[in-house]
Write a protein that holds these residues in place. Structure first.
Motif, PDB file in Angstrom:
ATOM      1  N   ARG A   1       1.717   0.444 -13.643  1.00 24.54           N
ATOM      2  CA  ARG A   1       1.240   1.262 -14.051  1.00 24.54           C
ATOM      3  C   ARG A   1      -0.577   1.141 -14.146  1.00 24.54           C
ATOM      4  NH1 ARG A   1       3.296   5.716 -18.119  1.00 24.54           N
ATOM      5  NH2 ARG A   1       1.431   5.644 -17.371  1.00 24.54           N
ATOM      6  N   LEU A   2      -0.991   1.509 -13.007  1.00 24.47           N
ATOM      7  CA  LEU A   2      -2.338   0.857 -12.856  1.00 24.47           C
ATOM      8  C   LEU A   2      -3.759   1.462 -13.987  1.00 24.47           C
ATOM      9  CD1 LEU A   2      -1.689   1.827  -8.669  1.00 24.47           C
ATOM     10  CD2 LEU A   2      -2.232  -0.540 -10.528  1.00 24.47           C
ATOM     11  N   ASP A   3      -2.859   3.070 -14.093  1.00 22.08           N
ATOM     12  CA  ASP A   3      -4.074   3.637 -15.263  1.00 22.08           C
ATOM     13  C   ASP A   3      -3.953   2.367 -15.975  1.00 22.08           C
ATOM     14  OD1 ASP A   3      -0.889   3.364 -15.523  1.00 22.08           O
ATOM     15  OD2 ASP A   3      -1.966   5.656 -17.077  1.00 22.08           O
ATOM     16  N   ARG A   4      -2.887   2.321 -16.477  1.00 16.49           N
ATOM     17  CA  ARG A   4      -3.347   0.536 -17.665  1.00 16.49           C
ATOM     18  C   ARG A   4      -4.169  -0.532 -17.253  1.00 16.49           C
ATOM     19  NH1 ARG A   4       2.703   1.092 -19.998  1.00 16.49           N
ATOM     20  NH2 ARG A   4       2.377   3.584 -20.753  1.00 16.49           N
ATOM     21  N   HIS A   5      -4.042  -1.050 -15.632  1.00 13.85           N
ATOM     22  CA  HIS A   5      -5.038  -2.316 -15.386  1.00 13.85           C
ATOM     23  C   HIS A   5      -6.113  -1.895 -15.339  1.00 13.85           C
ATOM     24  CE1 HIS A   5      -1.227  -5.046 -14.578  1.00 13.85           C
ATOM     25  NE2 HIS A   5      -0.701  -4.259 -14.392  1.00 13.85           N
ATOM     26  N   PHE A   6      -6.517  -0.715 -14.614  1.00 15.18           N
ATOM     27  CA  PHE A   6      -7.882   0.112 -14.336  1.00 15.18           C
ATOM     28  C   PHE A   6      -8.031   1.356 -15.195  1.00 15.18           C
ATOM     29  CE2 PHE A   6      -6.106  -2.117 -10.359  1.00 15.18           C
ATOM     30  CZ  PHE A   6      -6.539  -3.247 -10.529  1.00 15.18           C
ATOM     31  N   PRO A   7      -7.679   1.174 -16.121  1.00 11.49           N
ATOM     32  CA  PRO A   7      -8.338   2.701 -16.713  1.00 11.49           C
ATOM     33  C   PRO A   7      -9.497   3.138 -16.809  1.00 11.49           C
ATOM     34  CG  PRO A   7      -8.608   1.176 -18.701  1.00 11.49           C
ATOM     35  CD  PRO A   7      -8.385  -0.160 -17.018  1.00 11.49           C
ATOM     36  N   ASN A   8     -11.206   2.780 -16.300  1.00 17.75           N
ATOM     37  CA  ASN A   8     -11.773   3.125 -16.339  1.00 17.75           C
ATOM     38  C   ASN A   8     -11.791   3.628 -14.263  1.00 17.75           C
ATOM     39  OD1 ASN A   8     -11.930   3.900 -18.757  1.00 17.75           O
ATOM     40  ND2 ASN A   8     -12.741   1.520 -19.139  1.00 17.75           N
ATOM     41  N   SER A   9     -10.955   3.674 -13.668  1.00 15.54           N
ATOM     42  CA  SER A   9     -11.171   3.275 -12.476  1.00 15.54           C
ATOM     43  C   SER A   9     -10.096   4.133 -11.257  1.00 15.54           C
ATOM     44  CB  SER A   9     -10.874   1.564 -11.644  1.00 15.54           C
ATOM     45  OG  SER A   9     -11.907   1.014 -12.657  1.00 15.54           O
ATOM     46  N   PRO A  10     -11.073   4.983 -10.506  1.00 19.81           N
ATOM     47  CA  PRO A  10      -9.952   5.851 -10.116  1.00 19.81           C
ATOM     48  C   PRO A  10      -9.387   5.186  -8.769  1.00 19.81           C
ATOM     49  CG  PRO A  10     -12.471   6.219  -9.454  1.00 19.81           C
ATOM     50  CD  PRO A  10     -12.561   5.026 -10.407  1.00 19.81           C
ATOM     51  N   VAL A  11      -8.029   5.577  -8.173  1.00 21.61           N
ATOM     52  CA  VAL A  11      -7.108   4.968  -7.388  1.00 21.61           C
ATOM     53  C   VAL A  11      -7.209   5.919  -6.277  1.00 21.61           C
ATOM     54  CG1 VAL A  11      -5.298   3.652  -7.267  1.00 21.61           C
ATOM     55  CG2 VAL A  11      -6.212   3.585  -9.388  1.00 21.61           C
ATOM     56  N   ILE A  12      -7.468   5.106  -5.320  1.00 18.92           N
ATOM     57  CA  ILE A  12      -6.579   5.697  -3.611  1.00 18.92           C
ATOM     58  C   ILE A  12      -5.778   5.424  -3.773  1.00 18.92           C
ATOM     59  CG2 ILE A  12      -7.083   6.561  -1.370  1.00 18.92           C
ATOM     60  CD1 ILE A  12      -9.969   6.562  -2.200  1.00 18.92           C
ATOM     61  N   LEU A  13      -4.385   6.022  -2.928  1.00 14.53           N
ATOM     62  CA  LEU A  13      -3.087   5.313  -2.622  1.00 14.53           C
ATOM     63  C   LEU A  13      -2.950   4.982  -1.447  1.00 14.53           C
ATOM     64  CD1 LEU A  13      -0.845   3.682  -3.463  1.00 14.53           C
ATOM     65  CD2 LEU A  13       0.236   6.186  -3.778  1.00 14.53           C
ATOM     66  N   VAL A  14      -2.919   3.707  -0.832  1.00 14.70           N
ATOM     67  CA  VAL A  14      -3.124   3.178   0.739  1.00 14.70           C
ATOM     68  C   VAL A  14      -1.759   3.284   1.220  1.00 14.70           C
ATOM     69  CG1 VAL A  14      -4.043   2.835   2.708  1.00 14.70           C
ATOM     70  CG2 VAL A  14      -5.271   2.596   0.496  1.00 14.70           C
ATOM     71  N   LEU A  15      -0.987   4.078   2.081  1.00 12.92           N
ATOM     72  CA  LEU A  15       0.252   3.805   2.364  1.00 12.92           C
ATOM     73  C   LEU A  15       0.597   3.303   3.573  1.00 12.92           C
ATOM     74  CD1 LEU A  15       2.164   7.234   1.314  1.00 12.92           C
ATOM     75  CD2 LEU A  15       2.413   4.947  -0.187  1.00 12.92           C
ATOM     76  N   ASN A  16       0.425   1.987   3.693  1.00 12.34           N
ATOM     77  CA  ASN A  16       0.134   1.532   5.277  1.00 12.34           C
ATOM     78  C   ASN A  16       1.391   1.076   5.525  1.00 12.34           C
ATOM     79  OD1 ASN A  16      -1.534   0.235   6.921  1.00 12.34           O
ATOM     80  ND2 ASN A  16      -1.119  -1.980   6.652  1.00 12.34           N
ATOM     81  N   HIS A  17       1.405   0.929   6.970  1.00  9.76           N
ATOM     82  CA  HIS A  17       2.489   0.175   8.046  1.00  9.76           C
ATOM     83  C   HIS A  17       3.406   1.573   7.821  1.00  9.76           C
ATOM     84  CE1 HIS A  17       2.586  -3.606   6.426  1.00  9.76           C
ATOM     85  NE2 HIS A  17       1.973  -3.847   7.591  1.00  9.76           N
ATOM     86  N   ILE A  18       3.171   2.885   8.845  1.00  6.82           N
ATOM     87  CA  ILE A  18       3.583   4.253   8.901  1.00  6.82           C
ATOM     88  C   ILE A  18       4.341   3.813  10.063  1.00  6.82           C
ATOM     89  CG2 ILE A  18       2.140   5.174   7.242  1.00  6.82           C
ATOM     90  CD1 ILE A  18       0.379   6.772   9.672  1.00  6.82           C
ATOM     91  N   ASP A  19       3.641   3.456  11.012  1.00  3.55           N
ATOM     92  CA  ASP A  19       4.036   2.992  12.316  1.00  3.55           C
ATOM     93  C   ASP A  19       5.304   2.746  12.047  1.00  3.55           C
ATOM     94  OD1 ASP A  19       2.177   1.013  11.842  1.00  3.55           O
ATOM     95  OD2 ASP A  19       3.542  -0.235  13.269  1.00  3.55           O
ATOM     96  N   THR A  20       6.007   2.302  11.127  1.00  6.65           N
ATOM     97  CA  THR A  20       7.722   1.513  11.272  1.00  6.65           C
ATOM     98  C   THR A  20       8.300   2.526  10.945  1.00  6.65           C
ATOM     99  OG1 THR A  20       6.766   0.790   9.006  1.00  6.65           O
ATOM    100  CG2 THR A  20       6.776  -0.605  10.394  1.00  6.65           C
TER     101      THR A  20
END
Length: 348
Positions: free
Chosen positions: A78-97
């Motif tokens: 739960r990233l909202d609990r680890h970083f409660p005041n920080s916006p998060v961009i999800l980066v989906l890497n390795h899409i070439d696979t």
């Protein structure tokens, strides 16, 4: 004053050549492991460096880098609990696979729906390939838009491609960086930072994933199992009471559900063998030595999964194989008792 390796960030030491950070002389800039990686593409074959979720107390912009190979773990933290005041961009890497038939827009939509149910929010979801240097500019535009004078941190599991992404961004900004990247998990052992639009961009050590293949085999024995290029699924039409041996690493048995097609995503180096189900797995044990990839001297256990009707599932086995099938079904996995196996709704 302690000196750190310019490649991985570990504290350099001259006392023990079996431990991380060893150098023959403290005048060196790279530890022995990083020197061998940089000059000979040779890695320490055994050592695993555990890493935890980084503690970031300031309000920052978080880039959560998730490899396509780790999609089944997308809801682990739960990233909202680890970083409660920080916006998060999800980066989906390795899409070439991914197979060319995969619809990225539908995948992103499903992830947003899952996150919304948990009341988690990603300010953006950006698919990239750090290896092929694709869509890095799109990601940087999103970073600039959401940064708002904050520092930016790269966070993710080991082997998510964070350090290579960090180097790609540094290259776009014409900034030199000494951080090294490679196929072996856990190469980055300390924070590395560069200037980024009036603040800084920091690469953090990868989060260790228990049950990964690196916990069972030395790097030279499993490196060809890591999925780094496009994987076409191998389709098996299975009747009930049939098994698939994934080399000598594990077995997946299809016990109930009628005649069904099952798609396996794995490196071409991994041998997959179909056979009749044997509840004692004596055949698997007797054939382990015939496979190139095998795990011996481990306690193997059975794990049972019951799949609901009309839902497409992904069964992720450690970080070397993914099995896709649609319920209703009963699946049994025979594998080392500490190996990671996760069942989640499939995203493609």
């Amino acid at each position: 004053m302690l000196k750190r390796c310019s490649g991985c960030g570990v504290i350099l030491q001259t006392e023990d050549d079996t431990k991380a950070g060893f150098v023959k002389d403290l005048s060196h800039e790279l530890c022995l492991d990083c020197f061998n990686l940089k000059n000979y593409s040779k890695v320490n074959s055994v050592t695993i460096h555990p890493g935890e979720m980084p503690v970031i107390k300031e309000e920052a912009l978080i880039l959560y880098v998730l490899s396509i190979n780790h999609l089944s773990l997308r809801l682990k933290y739960r990233l909202d609990r680890h970083f409660p005041n920080s916006p998060v961009i999800l980066v989906l890497n390795h899409i070439d696979t991914l197979d060319s038939s995969v619809n990225l827009n539908k995948m992103i939509q499903k992830i947003r729906q899952e996150a919304n149910k948990l009341q988690m929010k990603f300010v953006d979801i950006v698919p990239i390939s750090a290896l092929q240097n694709k869509y890095i500019d799109v990601l940087m535009e999103s970073m600039e838009y959401h940064q708002k004078n904050r520092n930016v941190y790269l966070v993710g599991f080991q082997n998510s491609g964070k350090s290579l992404l960090f180097k790609r961004i540094a290259n776009r900004l014409a900034i030199e960086t000494t951080v090294l990247s490679g196929k072996k998990p856990g190469l980055t052992l300390a924070d590395f930072s560069i200037p980024f639009h009036g603040a800084k961009l920091t690469d953090t050590p990868g989060i260790y994933l228990p049950g990964s293949i690196a916990s069972f085999l030395p790097f030279d024995a499993y490196k060809d199992l890591l999925i780094e290029s496009r994987v076409k699924p191998k389709i098996y039409q299975l009747n009930e009471q049939q098994s698939l041996f994934f080399g000598g690493l594990c077995a997946v048995s299809y016990l109930e559900g009628g005649f069904k097609g099952i798609a396996c995503y794995a490196s071409n180096a991994l041998e997959i063998h179909r056979t009749k189900y044997d509840e004692t797995y004596e055949k698997f044990k007797s054939q382990q030595d015939t496979f190139k990839h095998q795990i011996k001297d481990q306690k193997f256990v059975k794990k049972l999964f019951k799949l609901n009707p009309d839902i497409a599932y992904e069964l992720a086995i450690s970080d070397f194989a993914m099995v896709h099938l649609k319920g209703k079904a009963v699946i049994e996995v025979y594998l080392p008792d500490t190996m990671r196996v996760v069942l989640e709704e499939a995203l493609y």
